[in-house]
Design a protein around this motif. Structure first.
Motif, PDB file in Angstrom:
ATOM      1  N   ASP B 396      44.025  36.684  29.888  1.00 29.32           N
ATOM      2  CA  ASP B 396      44.326  37.812  30.751  1.00 29.32           C
ATOM      3  C   ASP B 396      43.048  38.170  31.516  1.00 29.32           C
ATOM      4  OD1 ASP B 396      45.089  40.050  32.047  1.00 29.32           O
ATOM      5  OD2 ASP B 396      45.288  41.306  30.244  1.00 29.32           O
ATOM      6  N   LEU B 397      43.037  37.856  32.807  1.00 30.73           N
ATOM      7  CA  LEU B 397      41.800  38.038  33.575  1.00 30.73           C
ATOM      8  C   LEU B 397      41.428  39.503  33.759  1.00 30.73           C
ATOM      9  CD1 LEU B 397      42.132  35.249  36.299  1.00 30.73           C
ATOM     10  CD2 LEU B 397      41.050  35.134  34.052  1.00 30.73           C
ATOM     11  N   LYS B 398      42.398  40.356  33.552  1.00 29.07           N
ATOM     12  CA  LYS B 398      42.082  41.784  33.659  1.00 29.07           C
ATOM     13  C   LYS B 398      40.967  42.183  32.698  1.00 29.07           C
ATOM     14  CE  LYS B 398      46.020  44.430  35.332  1.00 29.07           C
ATOM     15  NZ  LYS B 398      47.084  45.371  35.029  1.00 29.07           N
ATOM     16  N   SER B 399      40.936  41.477  31.569  1.00 30.22           N
ATOM     17  CA  SER B 399      39.935  41.833  30.561  1.00 30.22           C
ATOM     18  C   SER B 399      38.518  41.602  31.086  1.00 30.22           C
ATOM     19  CB  SER B 399      40.164  41.006  29.289  1.00 30.22           C
ATOM     20  OG  SER B 399      39.944  39.625  29.575  1.00 30.22           O
ATOM     21  N   LEU B 400      38.381  40.728  32.090  1.00 30.09           N
ATOM     22  CA  LEU B 400      37.047  40.445  32.633  1.00 30.09           C
ATOM     23  C   LEU B 400      36.443  41.658  33.335  1.00 30.09           C
ATOM     24  CD1 LEU B 400      37.712  36.921  34.175  1.00 30.09           C
ATOM     25  CD2 LEU B 400      36.564  37.451  32.017  1.00 30.09           C
ATOM     26  N   MET B 401      37.325  42.536  33.807  1.00 30.69           N
ATOM     27  CA  MET B 401      36.817  43.700  34.542  1.00 30.69           C
ATOM     28  C   MET B 401      36.110  44.687  33.631  1.00 30.69           C
ATOM     29  SD  MET B 401      39.138  44.799  37.697  1.00 30.69           S
ATOM     30  CE  MET B 401      40.554  45.366  36.811  1.00 30.69           C
ATOM     31  N   ASN B 402      36.435  44.617  32.339  1.00 30.02           N
ATOM     32  CA  ASN B 402      35.850  45.592  31.419  1.00 30.02           C
ATOM     33  C   ASN B 402      34.511  45.150  30.862  1.00 30.02           C
ATOM     34  OD1 ASN B 402      38.224  47.046  31.768  1.00 30.02           O
ATOM     35  ND2 ASN B 402      39.238  45.778  30.216  1.00 30.02           N
ATOM     36  N   VAL B 403      34.184  43.888  31.159  1.00 31.16           N
ATOM     37  CA  VAL B 403      32.906  43.378  30.664  1.00 31.16           C
ATOM     38  C   VAL B 403      31.830  43.744  31.677  1.00 31.16           C
ATOM     39  CG1 VAL B 403      31.672  41.317  29.932  1.00 31.16           C
ATOM     40  CG2 VAL B 403      34.152  41.451  29.671  1.00 31.16           C
ATOM     41  N   SER B 404      30.751  44.290  31.217  1.00 35.60           N
ATOM     42  CA  SER B 404      29.723  44.638  32.199  1.00 35.60           C
ATOM     43  C   SER B 404      28.508  43.747  32.030  1.00 35.60           C
ATOM     44  CB  SER B 404      29.324  46.097  32.057  1.00 35.60           C
ATOM     45  OG  SER B 404      28.862  46.315  30.757  1.00 35.60           O
TER      46      SER B 404
END
Lengths: 107, 404
Positions: B396-404
């Protein structure tokens, strides 16, 4: 002509007569509603015409197609029920009285 | 600052004027356009407008009342002939205007076919303005045969529209593949396949030798040795920045007007934005021809004029509609070394992710707006994205947005 109420993020309200056949985006953009940016001119490519429709209107509007659904999936501050791309809402007589609110930020 | 003059009334000029008023600029504001039309959207010219699906007044960027309401003096059909920097004056044919700050949003002009190749024959078109689109639409009656020279966005979009109008279309591209300047082979392949399915004859690595005709074009002679009869020719071989006013008055130019991250030219009183401006993006000298750039760079100029210190560091984005395909591009793929394909979550949706040295730099999405929107967000936030993430269809690529 159906009258649509646009509420800017600041609370400023516009009551606008929008011709049947135009889109809710065009009605707002042409009246200078702050926050209806519509960079792509209404081709469902940018999501900068995102609005929230009033809760009582959600069920009365034609539902989102797949393109709109997917664009909204990653727009900013999306509301699962109320968010719409206003360029995809083509005005009919039934839109008279519609109320939409503009988010504070557009993608 | 009491007098601001904007030369060029396209998307950038209009955006700049509107933004200045939004930021509270209360002085004189003049917007000068060479075309006789008030500012309008250009993208539909090669899409819905050409197809006859949208009228001109629906393409206006602002209604006619806007200019008076915002106290913007809009001069249409007026050409600036000279900029006199020493006394801060722009000269038109029959008038002159002094300025405290001047913005050049002059756009670009289509590259034309040289006269010796038949470029001056009747029936040979370019597509940049509304008048061009009208002329082309008039020439495109069902049953006619069109040649499109150039397999870039304009040529491909026009090919799609012309097919829809019942015209026989042959598109030639001199380089080995369509969209070679802007996209990976994967994207070119998908778009070529689409056009062929719809009956467009695409010839790549084929150039135009010359056009033949008495007064009106009749035949095209191609580099592969074929001669084809044609009624209409559209030349879509790129655009050139309209930087001659800047050059003539001694501003620094280099295939575009050189500006810094605030939109300032080499003269502190003169700014530039949009197609005509060249700036540094991701460490490279860059000129972008897009709506996004026109709006965002112009708004940067407005902020600079108003004493702010903006830095223009965009996530460029583009879109193209061809037949039932929506191509959306986030970022700039220049300099990529690897492309990773990914299937979208809807049938037929796919995206191509461009990496340069393991860093995500751009994404082409084909009927896959979710990937486009996600890519814009990932690029804007500079989220770390690995090729493995993209290759993993289950991730789920959305999870990449939460990684900083």
């Amino acid at each position: 002509m159906p009258m649509i109420t646009y509420i800017e993020a600041s609370g400023k309200t516009h009551e606008i007569d929008v011709p049947v056949g135009h889109t809710v985006m065009e009605g707002g953009r042409n009246a200078g509603v702050e926050g209806i940016v519509a960079e792509c001119g209404g081709s469902c490519s940018c999501s900068t015409c995102h609005v929230y429709v009033a809760p009582e209107w959600v069920a009365q509007l034609p539902s989102r197609d797949e393109m709109e659904e997917d664009m909204l999936d990653f727009a900013i501050e999306v509301d699962a029920e109320r968010s719409r791309l206003s360029c995809q809402l083509r005005v009919t007589e039934a839109f008279d009285g519609l109320v939409v609110t503009v988010p504070s930020e557009q993608a | 600052m009491e007098k601001i003059v904007i030369v060029g009334a396209g998307q950038a000029g209009l955006s700049l004027a509107a933004k200045l008023r939004k930021l509270g600029y209360g002085g004189d504001l003049t917007l000068i356009g060479a075309e006789s039309h008030p500012p309008y959207e250009r993208p539909p010219l090669s899409k819905a407008f050409l197809l006859g699906k949208v009228e001109q007044d629906r393409m206006q960027l602002r209604p006619p009342s806007f200019y008076a309401e915002q106290d913007i003096t809009l001069l249409t059909g007026k050409t600036v002939t000279r900029i006199a920097r020493d006394d801060k004056t722009v000269h038109l044919k029959d008038m002159s205007l002094s300025y405290d700050a001047l913005a050049l949003t002059t756009g670009s002009r289509p590259r034309r076919l040289p006269t010796e190749l038949g470029g001056a024959l009747r029936g040979v078109h370019v597509l940049r303005g509304i008048d061009d689109a009208r002329a082309l639409a008039r020439a495109c009656r069902p049953g006619r045969r069109a040649l499109i020279v150039g397999g870039g966005y304009i040529g491909l979009e026009a090919a799609a529209v012309l097919r829809g109008l019942g015209i026989e279309v042959c598109l030639i591209e001199a380089s080995p593949r369509i969209l070679s300047r802007v996209a990976a082979p994967e994207t070119s392949d998908a778009i070529r396949a689409l056009h062929r399915t719809k009956g467009v004859l695409i010839k790549e690595a084929v150039g135009l030798k010359h056009l033949v005709g008495q007064d009106h074009v009749e035949e095209a002679r191609l580099s592969d040795g074929t001669n084809i009869p044609v009624d209409v020719v559209l030349v879509g071989i790129g655009a050139l920045p309209r930087d001659e006013l800047a050059r003539d008055c001694g501003l620094a130019t280099e295939d575009g007007i050189l500006v810094d991250a605030r939109g300032r030219t080499s003269d502190p009183a003169i700014y530039a934005a949009g197609d005509c401006a060249r700036f540094s993006f991701a460490g490279h000298s860059t000129r972008l021809e897009s709506v996004q750039n026109a709006i965002d760079q112009a708004e940067t100029v407005a902020e600079t004029m108003m004493g702010q210190s903006p830095i223009y560091a965009p996530v460029p984005w583009f879109w193209s509609d061809q037949f039932d395909l929506k191509l959306q591009i986030a970022g700039l793929s220049r300099g990529y070394d690897t492309v990773v394909a990914r299937e979208g979550h809807r049938p037929g949706a796919k995206s191509f992710w461009y990496f340069a040295k393991d860093k995500l730099i751009a994404v082409d999405s084909l009927n896959d707006p979710a990937s486009f929107m996600l890519a814009r967000r990932l690029l804007a936030r500079a989220c770390p994205v690995s090729m493995e993430d993209i290759r993993d269809g289950a991730k789920d690529l959305k999870s990449l947005m939460n990684v900083s």
